[in-house]
Enzyme design. Structure first.
Site, mmCIF file in Angstrom:
data_model
loop_
_atom_site.group_PDB
_atom_site.id
_atom_site.type_symbol
_atom_site.label_atom_id
_atom_site.label_comp_id
_atom_site.label_asym_id
_atom_site.label_seq_id
_atom_site.Cartn_x
_atom_site.Cartn_y
_atom_site.Cartn_z
ATOM 1 C CG ASP A 190 9.117 -9.310 7.651
ATOM 2 O OD1 ASP A 190 8.668 -8.230 7.840
ATOM 3 O OD2 ASP A 190 10.263 -9.674 6.838
ATOM 4 C CD GLU A 248 -1.991 -5.504 6.654
ATOM 5 O OE1 GLU A 248 -3.102 -5.719 5.720
ATOM 6 O OE2 GLU A 248 -0.861 -5.095 6.192
ATOM 7 C CE1 TYR A 263 -3.104 -8.684 5.296
ATOM 8 C CE2 TYR A 263 -1.895 -9.913 6.768
ATOM 9 C CZ TYR A 263 -1.851 -8.977 5.595
ATOM 10 O OH TYR A 263 -0.732 -8.462 5.131
ATOM 11 C CD GLU A 293 0.093 -1.364 3.316
ATOM 12 O OE1 GLU A 293 0.179 -2.239 2.332
ATOM 13 O OE2 GLU A 293 0.270 -1.421 4.175
ATOM 14 C CG HIS A 353 -5.908 -5.676 1.645
ATOM 15 N ND1 HIS A 353 -6.583 -6.003 2.547
ATOM 16 C CD2 HIS A 353 -4.565 -5.251 1.693
ATOM 17 C CE1 HIS A 353 -5.527 -6.455 3.686
ATOM 18 N NE2 HIS A 353 -4.239 -5.661 3.032
ATOM 19 C CD GLU A 354 -2.540 -3.877 -1.128
ATOM 20 O OE1 GLU A 354 -1.913 -3.238 0.014
ATOM 21 O OE2 GLU A 354 -2.305 -5.122 -0.873
ATOM 22 C CG HIS A 392 -3.478 -0.887 3.821
ATOM 23 N ND1 HIS A 392 -3.281 -0.880 5.055
ATOM 24 C CD2 HIS A 392 -2.828 -2.221 3.102
ATOM 25 C CE1 HIS A 392 -2.925 -2.279 5.235
ATOM 26 N NE2 HIS A 392 -2.854 -3.051 3.965
HETATM 27 ZN ZN LIG Z 1 -2.536 -5.083 3.948
#
Ligand SMILES: [Zn+2]
Length: 623
Positions: free
Chosen positions: A391, A336, A399, A289, A313-314, A317
């Site tokens: 990460d 998320e 999510y 994003e 989705h992006e 953001h």
């Molecule tokens: Zn995302």
């Protein structure tokens, strides 16, 4: 049962006393001492050496009048010189030391500043192995003529191409001057200063950008390559290699409709333009994003818009994540989970409720499946990431479980009330980085206490801090999926043949749901029948392909293996290849095949994808 170990007032004051290292264990920065407020980047690109070199000038806001050190995050950067500006703007060299690298965070750069300088300038170059950059040779692009480089800064790889306070808790504006080979185009998560926008910039190897809105470091982004442009709306365009740009612009033609939908729900789009850059297939994610310029995988171009929810989705953001940002990676569900929820609302408004419901059911199904094998601490929405890779926070949990929690709140308070709450939340915390505790305090004051008796703090804490999914979590009903369940059971039991499924006109989500819920192993005859009827081996729909190949591995259906190998060589998007390596790693014979494919695919994979594949291949082989 209650997890309320302290009152909320107590919790907030505990947070206030924490050092920044305790709030964000993935950064060396000390923003409570001195804070970066602006970045000016001046970089030249060398495709021969795979190196960016130049300088980063940082504007500083001193928070402690006794502080005399600026600590920055770096990862494999070569630091040539550091200078500091005095009050009159005169530059002189400053002393610095670069610590040895730590496996999780990279190296701290300590800059000594006897006078509290307003600006420092760091001359540096990147390593050819920079974790946040992928260098593609011409043959790894669609056009095969020019090289390509792109950045991926989230979670903490920004420090591998810029020395920064690389924590999402710090926000800053930026300007950039990028020098490239003359025939290539540079784009950034920023506005182009030359020409009215990026699209009309003459190619002269010299690009200037400005990003007036303050962003966290993980949203810094750069790509350079043979990039063409096609407008898709009054404030949107698609950027891609010339070979891909027309198909991409057609697939993503609904972007303006999506922006208007989201504005109606959650207030104005605050970043002026929403452009999309479609990258070569090695991009490790669905999308990233980066503000003003989302970076996306070409694997979502299915030809029928069935995978454009990644774009929804992006875009989402732009509110959840880019506008209201998680202050550290353990709070990534604030980015998320909210974004996945908003994504569902955009898909519902633009493509209909059944598509939104089906996409959520596919995700919820995958989460339940993952939880069956997951340890309790891997199921927590706000995990403890101390000593872990940043990460590691990017699993299904933030999510799907995060958006499921918000859907629960919507169901309990009603859509109208919850929409108003969410819009107020985005306005209240706009351009700030916040923690889960700050969200909970806002939730309590503006929803729970305002409409008492609907949701208790125990329920909220169960979602945030307990493993599993609360038993009363709502799930949408899909009559279509219920039919598919019946067909799947009959097919698996041998009572319905492949042609009898009537799947020729199935949409992507129907295939996803069907393939996800089949037994892990089918007979060769069943696999052959499915393949003959629907030509699944070699399908161009990457989401269907990876599920089919996963099933082919489980069923030892070797007829699909050559096409599976091609898929794994061509695509570097993690969720479309890593599960295949995991499935192959389960038997010694397939493990050897996976090693062979990986040796061939590795040069084309992004460093993040390499890391995940190597982890999958290291897992002990079960006989
Ligand atoms: Zn995302």
């Amino acid at each position: 049962m209650s997890f309320l170990r302290y009152t909320f007032a107590g919790l907030l004051s505990v947070a206030a006393m924490q050092t920044h290292a305790e709030i964000d264990p993935h950064s060396y920065a000390q923003p409570d001492q001195v804070r970066v407020t602006a970045l000016d980047l001046d970089l030249a690109v060398s495709f021969d050496k795979h190196v960016l070199s130049g300088s980063a000038t940082l504007a500083l806001d001193w928070r402690n009048k006794d502080a005399h050190e600026l600590v920055l995050d770096t990862n494999a950067l070569k630091i040539d010189k550091v200078e500091a500006a005095d009050a009159a703007g005169k530059w002189s060299e400053a002393k610095f030391t670069l610590d040895a690298a730590d496996a999780l965070r990279g190296s701290a750069l300590h800059i000594t500043l006897p006078v509290q300088s307003k600006k420092v300038r760091i001359a540096y170059s990147t390593s050819p192995d920079a974790a946040g950059l992928q260098w593609l040779d011409p043959e790894q692009t669609a056009g095969k003529k020019h090289p390509f480089v792109y950045s991926q800064s989230e979670s903490i790889a920004g420090r591998s191409w810029i020395p920064l306070q690389d924590t999402p808790a710090v926000r800053f504006s930026y300007t950039a001057h990028i020098r490239t080979p003359k025939e290539l185009r540079a784009v950034m998560s920023a506005r182009s200063l030359t020409g009215s926008d990026n699209a009309h910039h003459a190619l002269d190897g010299d690009f200037r950008f400005v990003m007036p809105q303050k962003i966290p470091s993980y949203l810094l982004a750069l790509a350079i390559g043979d990039i063409a442009v096609k407008e898709t709306g009054p404030r949107s365009a698609v950027y891609a290699e010339p070979e891909t740009v027309t198909a991409a612009a057609k697939e993503f033609e609904d972007v303006e409709k999506m922006i208007q939908t989201t504005e109606k729900l959650y207030g104005p789009y605050r970043w002026q333009r929403y452009d999309l850059l479609v990258l070569p297939p090695s991009f490790p994610f669905g999308g990233m994003e980066n503000p003003r310029m989302t970076f996306a995988t070409p694997t979502i171009i299915a030809g029928d818009k069935s995978l454009v929810s990644v774009i929804a989705h992006e875009l989402a953001h732009s509110w959840s994540g880019n506008l209201v940002t998680n202050a550290a990676w353990k709070h990534v569900w604030l980015n998320e989970g909210f974004t996945t929820y908003v994504q569902g609302r955009i898909v519902e408004a633009v493509y209909g409720k059944s598509q939104a419901d089906e996409e959520f059911l596919v995700a919820a199904n995958a989460l339940r499946k993952a939880f069956a094998d997951a340890k309790p601490d891997e199921q927590i929405l706000v995990p403890d990431l101390t000593g872990k890779d940043a990460d590691d926070s990017l699993s299904d949990v933030p999510y799907t479980k995060g958006s499921w929690f918000l859907q629960t709140l919507e169901a309990k308070f009603g859509r109208e009330t919850f929409d108003k709450f969410l819009r107020g939340y985005f306005d209240h915390f706009a351009f700030q980085s916040i923690t889960t505790d700050q969200f909970v305090a806002y939730l309590k004051a503006n929803l729970l206490d305002k409409y008492p008796g609907k949701v208790s703090m125990d329920v909220v804490n169960a979602w945030l801090h307990q493993p599993g999914i609360p038993a009363d979590a709502p799930l949408p009903a899909s009559t279509r999926f219920a039919e598919l369940d019946k067909q799947r059971e009959l097919f698996a039991a041998g009572k319905l043949d492949a042609a009898g499924l009537g799947a020729k006109a199935w949409r992507t989500q129907e295939w996803q749901y069907f393939l996800d819920r089949l037994p892990e192993k089918l007979s060769t005859a069943q696999m052959q029948a499915l393949d003959n009827a629907y030509h699944l081996t070699g399908t161009h729909n990457a989401e269907i392909a990876f599920r089919w190949y996963r099933l082919a591995i489980g069923s030892n259906y070797q007829a699909a293996f050559p096409a599976m190998r091609e898929h794994m060589l061509r695509i570097g998007r993690r969720i479309l290849v890593v599960p295949l390596y995991e499935a192959l790693a389960k038997t010694p014979e397939n493990h050897a095949l996976a090693e062979k494919i990986y040796a061939e695919a590795k040069p084309g994979y992004h460093p993040m994808t390499r890391g995940s594949v190597e982890k999958a291949l290291k897992a002990p082989v079960k006989n």
